[in-house]
Design a protein around this motif. Structure first.
Motif, PDB file in Angstrom:
ATOM      1  N   SER A 168      45.910  20.530 -86.294  1.00  0.00           N
ATOM      2  CA  SER A 168      45.970  19.762 -87.537  1.00  0.00           C
ATOM      3  C   SER A 168      46.454  20.613 -88.706  1.00  0.00           C
ATOM      4  O   SER A 168      46.225  21.815 -88.754  1.00  0.00           O
ATOM      5  CB  SER A 168      44.576  19.219 -87.887  1.00  0.00           C
ATOM      6  N   PHE A 169      47.079  19.954 -89.668  1.00  0.00           N
ATOM      7  CA  PHE A 169      47.399  20.590 -90.939  1.00  0.00           C
ATOM      8  C   PHE A 169      46.339  20.156 -91.935  1.00  0.00           C
ATOM      9  O   PHE A 169      46.015  18.975 -92.041  1.00  0.00           O
ATOM     10  CB  PHE A 169      48.796  20.201 -91.424  1.00  0.00           C
ATOM     11  N   THR A 170      45.780  21.111 -92.662  1.00  0.00           N
ATOM     12  CA  THR A 170      44.662  20.834 -93.553  1.00  0.00           C
ATOM     13  C   THR A 170      44.833  21.555 -94.876  1.00  0.00           C
ATOM     14  O   THR A 170      45.649  22.465 -95.011  1.00  0.00           O
ATOM     15  CB  THR A 170      43.329  21.235 -92.870  1.00  0.00           C
ATOM     16  N   ILE A 171      44.056  21.136 -95.865  1.00  0.00           N
ATOM     17  CA  ILE A 171      43.970  21.833 -97.147  1.00  0.00           C
ATOM     18  C   ILE A 171      42.488  21.915 -97.496  1.00  0.00           C
ATOM     19  O   ILE A 171      41.762  20.919 -97.398  1.00  0.00           O
ATOM     20  CB  ILE A 171      44.786  21.148 -98.254  1.00  0.00           C
ATOM     21  N   SER A 172      42.032  23.094 -97.868  1.00  0.00           N
ATOM     22  CA  SER A 172      40.599  23.273 -98.120  1.00  0.00           C
ATOM     23  C   SER A 172      40.249  22.947 -99.569  1.00  0.00           C
ATOM     24  O   SER A 172      41.090  23.077-100.464  1.00  0.00           O
ATOM     25  CB  SER A 172      40.178  24.709 -97.805  1.00  0.00           C
ATOM     26  N   PRO A 173      39.007  22.553 -99.815  1.00  0.00           N
ATOM     27  CA  PRO A 173      38.553  22.346-101.194  1.00  0.00           C
ATOM     28  C   PRO A 173      38.710  23.616-102.034  1.00  0.00           C
ATOM     29  O   PRO A 173      39.029  23.545-103.218  1.00  0.00           O
ATOM     30  CB  PRO A 173      37.082  21.954-101.036  1.00  0.00           C
ATOM     31  N   ASP A 174      38.513  24.782-101.427  1.00  0.00           N
ATOM     32  CA  ASP A 174      38.684  26.041-102.161  1.00  0.00           C
ATOM     33  C   ASP A 174      40.122  26.209-102.630  1.00  0.00           C
ATOM     34  O   ASP A 174      40.374  26.650-103.757  1.00  0.00           O
ATOM     35  CB  ASP A 174      38.290  27.236-101.299  1.00  0.00           C
ATOM     36  N   ASP A 175      41.076  25.866-101.777  1.00  0.00           N
ATOM     37  CA  ASP A 175      42.479  25.978-102.157  1.00  0.00           C
ATOM     38  C   ASP A 175      42.809  25.043-103.320  1.00  0.00           C
ATOM     39  O   ASP A 175      43.549  25.403-104.227  1.00  0.00           O
ATOM     40  CB  ASP A 175      43.391  25.683-100.969  1.00  0.00           C
ATOM     41  N   ILE A 176      42.246  23.864-103.296  1.00  0.00           N
ATOM     42  CA  ILE A 176      42.475  22.924-104.393  1.00  0.00           C
ATOM     43  C   ILE A 176      41.815  23.434-105.667  1.00  0.00           C
ATOM     44  O   ILE A 176      42.408  23.388-106.741  1.00  0.00           O
ATOM     45  CB  ILE A 176      41.965  21.517-104.018  1.00  0.00           C
ATOM     46  N   ALA A 177      40.602  23.956-105.561  1.00  0.00           N
ATOM     47  CA  ALA A 177      39.905  24.488-106.733  1.00  0.00           C
ATOM     48  C   ALA A 177      40.695  25.619-107.378  1.00  0.00           C
ATOM     49  O   ALA A 177      40.752  25.717-108.610  1.00  0.00           O
ATOM     50  CB  ALA A 177      38.511  24.970-106.341  1.00  0.00           C
ATOM     51  N   LYS A 178      41.326  26.448-106.584  1.00  0.00           N
ATOM     52  CA  LYS A 178      42.115  27.555-107.126  1.00  0.00           C
ATOM     53  C   LYS A 178      43.355  27.072-107.870  1.00  0.00           C
ATOM     54  O   LYS A 178      43.907  27.791-108.695  1.00  0.00           O
ATOM     55  CB  LYS A 178      42.513  28.514-106.006  1.00  0.00           C
ATOM     56  N   MET A 179      43.772  25.839-107.606  1.00  0.00           N
ATOM     57  CA  MET A 179      44.947  25.291-108.278  1.00  0.00           C
ATOM     58  C   MET A 179      44.627  24.828-109.694  1.00  0.00           C
ATOM     59  O   MET A 179      45.523  24.420-110.433  1.00  0.00           O
ATOM     60  CB  MET A 179      45.532  24.145-107.452  1.00  0.00           C
ATOM     61  N   ALA A 180      43.368  24.910-110.096  1.00  0.00           N
ATOM     62  CA  ALA A 180      42.950  24.605-111.467  1.00  0.00           C
ATOM     63  C   ALA A 180      42.535  25.907-112.136  1.00  0.00           C
ATOM     64  O   ALA A 180      41.432  26.066-112.623  1.00  0.00           O
ATOM     65  CB  ALA A 180      41.805  23.604-111.468  1.00  0.00           C
ATOM     66  N   SER A 181      43.447  26.858-112.134  1.00  0.00           N
ATOM     67  CA  SER A 181      43.137  28.219-112.584  1.00  0.00           C
ATOM     68  C   SER A 181      43.031  28.376-114.094  1.00  0.00           C
ATOM     69  O   SER A 181      42.577  29.397-114.569  1.00  0.00           O
ATOM     70  CB  SER A 181      44.199  29.180-112.065  1.00  0.00           C
ATOM     71  N   GLY A 182      43.474  27.393-114.845  1.00  0.00           N
ATOM     72  CA  GLY A 182      43.453  27.522-116.301  1.00  0.00           C
ATOM     73  C   GLY A 182      44.767  28.007-116.866  1.00  0.00           C
ATOM     74  O   GLY A 182      44.992  27.949-118.070  1.00  0.00           O
ATOM     75  N   ASP A 183      45.650  28.467-116.026  1.00  0.00           N
ATOM     76  CA  ASP A 183      46.967  28.912-116.470  1.00  0.00           C
ATOM     77  C   ASP A 183      47.855  27.693-116.708  1.00  0.00           C
ATOM     78  O   ASP A 183      47.736  26.688-116.013  1.00  0.00           O
ATOM     79  CB  ASP A 183      47.573  29.812-115.380  1.00  0.00           C
ATOM     80  N   LYS A 184      48.742  27.766-117.675  1.00  0.00           N
ATOM     81  CA  LYS A 184      49.623  26.640-117.994  1.00  0.00           C
ATOM     82  C   LYS A 184      50.547  26.278-116.834  1.00  0.00           C
ATOM     83  O   LYS A 184      51.016  25.162-116.751  1.00  0.00           O
ATOM     84  CB  LYS A 184      50.444  26.950-119.233  1.00  0.00           C
ATOM     85  N   LYS A 185      50.812  27.212-115.931  1.00  0.00           N
ATOM     86  CA  LYS A 185      51.673  26.947-114.779  1.00  0.00           C
ATOM     87  C   LYS A 185      50.906  26.320-113.614  1.00  0.00           C
ATOM     88  O   LYS A 185      51.508  25.866-112.658  1.00  0.00           O
ATOM     89  CB  LYS A 185      52.327  28.242-114.306  1.00  0.00           C
TER      90      LYS A 185
END
Length: 101
Positions: A45-62
């Motif tokens: 399976s191809f998956t995405i973890s909740p941790d990976d999604i959380a890291k995408m809200a890093s606070g950086d404008k990018k």
């Protein structure tokens, strides 16, 4: 897109390529098709973890996602526009350094 997944059964395979079942991180994946999520192959399976999604809200404008609310141990510790201490706790717990900087 998010609401169109209401009532689906839990995806015990955590497979982002299925459409009949879903998990929390997969809901974000399907609700934001404009974001280029990094999926990982686990067994078949191809998956995405909740941790990976959380890291995408890093606070950086990018960063592709934005932290707007965060609760820890059942208590609100951050809401957008409030004190930054909660944001710092979030970044520490998620392990965000300079992910998108």
């Amino acid at each position: 897109l998010a609401l169109s997944n209401y009532g689906k059964k839990y995806d015990f395979d955590f497979n982002v390529n299925t459409t009949e079942t879903i998990v929390c991180s997969e809901l974000v994946y399907v609700a934001y098709p404009q974001i280029d999520f990094m999926t990982k192959k686990v067994l078949t399976s191809f998956t995405i973890s909740p941790d990976d999604i959380a890291k995408m809200a890093s606070g950086d404008k990018k960063a592709p996602l934005e932290l707007t609310f965060f609760a820890h141990d059942g208590k609100k510790v951050y809401a957008k526009g409030e004190k930054e201490e909660g944001d710092k706790l979030y970044r520490t717990l998620v392990g965000i350094e300079d992910t998108y900087r």
